[in-house]
Scaffold this motif. Structure first.
Motif, PDB file in Angstrom:
ATOM      1  N   SER A 144       0.844  -1.189   0.000  1.00  0.00           N
ATOM      2  CA  SER A 144       0.000   0.000   0.000  1.00  0.00           C
ATOM      3  C   SER A 144       0.881   1.242   0.000  1.00  0.00           C
ATOM      4  O   SER A 144       2.098   1.160   0.167  1.00  0.00           O
ATOM      5  CB  SER A 144      -0.931  -0.005   1.210  1.00  0.00           C
ATOM      6  N   GLN A 145       0.214   2.360  -0.180  1.00  0.00           N
ATOM      7  CA  GLN A 145       0.923   3.628  -0.274  1.00  0.00           C
ATOM      8  C   GLN A 145       0.159   4.680   0.519  1.00  0.00           C
ATOM      9  O   GLN A 145      -1.077   4.736   0.474  1.00  0.00           O
ATOM     10  CB  GLN A 145       1.009   4.038  -1.737  1.00  0.00           C
ATOM     11  N   TYR A 146       0.901   5.506   1.245  1.00  0.00           N
ATOM     12  CA  TYR A 146       0.324   6.636   1.968  1.00  0.00           C
ATOM     13  C   TYR A 146       0.958   7.898   1.398  1.00  0.00           C
ATOM     14  O   TYR A 146       2.181   8.017   1.350  1.00  0.00           O
ATOM     15  CB  TYR A 146       0.620   6.533   3.475  1.00  0.00           C
ATOM     16  N   ILE A 147       0.107   8.823   0.985  1.00  0.00           N
ATOM     17  CA  ILE A 147       0.579  10.083   0.430  1.00  0.00           C
ATOM     18  C   ILE A 147       0.158  11.182   1.398  1.00  0.00           C
ATOM     19  O   ILE A 147      -1.033  11.401   1.629  1.00  0.00           O
ATOM     20  CB  ILE A 147      -0.003  10.320  -0.977  1.00  0.00           C
ATOM     21  N   GLY A 148       1.147  11.835   1.992  1.00  0.00           N
ATOM     22  CA  GLY A 148       0.884  12.854   2.998  1.00  0.00           C
ATOM     23  C   GLY A 148       0.703  14.239   2.418  1.00  0.00           C
ATOM     24  O   GLY A 148       0.666  14.426   1.195  1.00  0.00           O
ATOM     25  N   THR A 149       0.631  15.223   3.292  1.00  0.00           N
ATOM     26  CA  THR A 149       0.342  16.592   2.878  1.00  0.00           C
ATOM     27  C   THR A 149       1.537  17.296   2.247  1.00  0.00           C
ATOM     28  O   THR A 149       1.369  18.221   1.460  1.00  0.00           O
ATOM     29  CB  THR A 149      -0.142  17.426   4.081  1.00  0.00           C
ATOM     30  N   ASP A 150       2.743  16.886   2.565  1.00  0.00           N
ATOM     31  CA  ASP A 150       3.950  17.472   1.985  1.00  0.00           C
ATOM     32  C   ASP A 150       4.221  16.781   0.650  1.00  0.00           C
ATOM     33  O   ASP A 150       4.047  15.569   0.534  1.00  0.00           O
ATOM     34  CB  ASP A 150       5.131  17.271   2.949  1.00  0.00           C
ATOM     35  N   ALA A 151       4.679  17.528  -0.329  1.00  0.00           N
ATOM     36  CA  ALA A 151       4.922  16.968  -1.666  1.00  0.00           C
ATOM     37  C   ALA A 151       5.939  15.833  -1.660  1.00  0.00           C
ATOM     38  O   ALA A 151       5.964  15.010  -2.570  1.00  0.00           O
ATOM     39  CB  ALA A 151       5.377  18.070  -2.625  1.00  0.00           C
ATOM     40  N   THR A 152       6.777  15.763  -0.628  1.00  0.00           N
ATOM     41  CA  THR A 152       7.791  14.706  -0.565  1.00  0.00           C
ATOM     42  C   THR A 152       7.280  13.443   0.135  1.00  0.00           C
ATOM     43  O   THR A 152       7.996  12.451   0.194  1.00  0.00           O
ATOM     44  CB  THR A 152       9.042  15.204   0.187  1.00  0.00           C
ATOM     45  N   GLU A 153       6.078  13.478   0.673  1.00  0.00           N
ATOM     46  CA  GLU A 153       5.551  12.353   1.453  1.00  0.00           C
ATOM     47  C   GLU A 153       4.771  11.374   0.579  1.00  0.00           C
ATOM     48  O   GLU A 153       3.546  11.436   0.484  1.00  0.00           O
ATOM     49  CB  GLU A 153       4.665  12.870   2.591  1.00  0.00           C
ATOM     50  N   VAL A 154       5.498  10.477  -0.044  1.00  0.00           N
ATOM     51  CA  VAL A 154       4.910   9.378  -0.807  1.00  0.00           C
ATOM     52  C   VAL A 154       5.595   8.122  -0.300  1.00  0.00           C
ATOM     53  O   VAL A 154       6.755   7.866  -0.620  1.00  0.00           O
ATOM     54  CB  VAL A 154       5.122   9.546  -2.334  1.00  0.00           C
ATOM     55  N   TRP A 155       4.886   7.376   0.552  1.00  0.00           N
ATOM     56  CA  TRP A 155       5.504   6.297   1.283  1.00  0.00           C
ATOM     57  C   TRP A 155       4.849   4.947   1.036  1.00  0.00           C
ATOM     58  O   TRP A 155       3.628   4.849   0.911  1.00  0.00           O
ATOM     59  CB  TRP A 155       5.398   6.561   2.793  1.00  0.00           C
ATOM     60  N   THR A 156       5.670   3.916   1.011  1.00  0.00           N
ATOM     61  CA  THR A 156       5.162   2.551   1.079  1.00  0.00           C
ATOM     62  C   THR A 156       4.676   2.331   2.510  1.00  0.00           C
ATOM     63  O   THR A 156       4.938   3.155   3.395  1.00  0.00           O
ATOM     64  CB  THR A 156       6.262   1.518   0.774  1.00  0.00           C
ATOM     65  N   LYS A 157       4.021   1.217   2.750  1.00  0.00           N
ATOM     66  CA  LYS A 157       3.560   0.918   4.106  1.00  0.00           C
ATOM     67  C   LYS A 157       4.737   0.904   5.078  1.00  0.00           C
ATOM     68  O   LYS A 157       4.670   1.504   6.152  1.00  0.00           O
ATOM     69  CB  LYS A 157       2.823  -0.422   4.130  1.00  0.00           C
ATOM     70  N   LYS A 158       5.824   0.261   4.696  1.00  0.00           N
ATOM     71  CA  LYS A 158       6.992   0.178   5.579  1.00  0.00           C
ATOM     72  C   LYS A 158       7.566   1.565   5.859  1.00  0.00           C
ATOM     73  O   LYS A 158       7.890   1.906   6.994  1.00  0.00           O
ATOM     74  CB  LYS A 158       8.063  -0.737   4.996  1.00  0.00           C
ATOM     75  N   GLU A 159       7.686   2.386   4.822  1.00  0.00           N
ATOM     76  CA  GLU A 159       8.222   3.739   4.999  1.00  0.00           C
ATOM     77  C   GLU A 159       7.314   4.581   5.906  1.00  0.00           C
ATOM     78  O   GLU A 159       7.798   5.329   6.754  1.00  0.00           O
ATOM     79  CB  GLU A 159       8.390   4.426   3.641  1.00  0.00           C
ATOM     80  N   PHE A 160       6.020   4.438   5.729  1.00  0.00           N
ATOM     81  CA  PHE A 160       5.080   5.187   6.563  1.00  0.00           C
ATOM     82  C   PHE A 160       5.146   4.702   8.013  1.00  0.00           C
ATOM     83  O   PHE A 160       5.098   5.508   8.940  1.00  0.00           O
ATOM     84  CB  PHE A 160       3.659   5.062   5.990  1.00  0.00           C
ATOM     85  N   LYS A 161       5.296   3.394   8.191  1.00  0.00           N
ATOM     86  CA  LYS A 161       5.448   2.849   9.548  1.00  0.00           C
ATOM     87  C   LYS A 161       6.710   3.428  10.207  1.00  0.00           C
ATOM     88  O   LYS A 161       6.671   3.867  11.359  1.00  0.00           O
ATOM     89  CB  LYS A 161       5.532   1.320   9.518  1.00  0.00           C
TER      90      LYS A 161
END
Length: 171
Positions: free
Chosen positions: A62-79
């Motif tokens: 899965s992918q989580y995209i945050g409010t900052d333009a640089t925040e595009v994370w895989t599940k592991k990266e977001f964890k």
């Protein structure tokens, strides 16, 4: 006699179609309740800093995209990014104010958009969920800060120095 048989067949087909539409509507209502529960649970689990349960809401890929333009994370990266917040119990507390859910024709995917009450004021959450082994999981979640049209010029001026550099880097 042929007219009676034709009328019977036509009535049967209309009635069958009506039942199919009712079944589909019932199925979608049940699935919407399940997806609403998933997304509401996601918010409660974050507010309660329940790290493992929070991330069980996401598909492995899965992918989580945050409010900052640089925040595009895989599940592991977001964890990895969020773990310190969960450990310190300084997580986020979002509440859905309005949510829309739509389904793919095969019923295995749904996408949603929602208006959230957050510490950043109104945000928008949107994403895609997939039914995996009979359970809905988040495939992609996008969190966006909303900017009222009346102040967008002011906001643009504030963020321009930061984002101009990122724009050049991405080109």
């Amino acid at each position: 006699m042929k007219k009676i048989i034709s009328l019977f067949i036509l009535t049967f087909l209309i009635f069958s179609g009506s039942i199919s539409a009712q079944k589909k509507g019932f199925y979608e209502n049940v699935q919407k309740k399940n997806i609403n529960k998933l997304l509401d649970d996601l918010n409660v689990l974050a507010a309660n800093a329940e790290f493992e349960k929070y991330f069980e809401c996401f598909a492995e890929e899965s992918q989580y995209i945050g409010t900052d333009a640089t925040e595009v994370w895989t599940k592991k990266e977001f964890k990895d990014w969020s773990k310190p917040y969960f450990d310190k119990k300084t997580t986020w507390n979002f509440k859905s104010l309005k949510r829309n859910i739509f389904f793919s024709k095969d019923g295995n995917y749904a996408w949603f958009d929602e208006i959230l009450d957050t510490q950043m004021k109104i945000c928008r959450g949107s994403g895609v969920v997939e039914k995996i082994n009979g359970k809905w999981k988040i495939r992609q979640y996008v969190l966006s800060v909303t900017v009222p049209n009346d102040v967008v010029d002011e906001v643009t001026k504030i963020k321009a120095p930061i984002e101009d550099a990122l724009i050049q880097k991405l080109k």
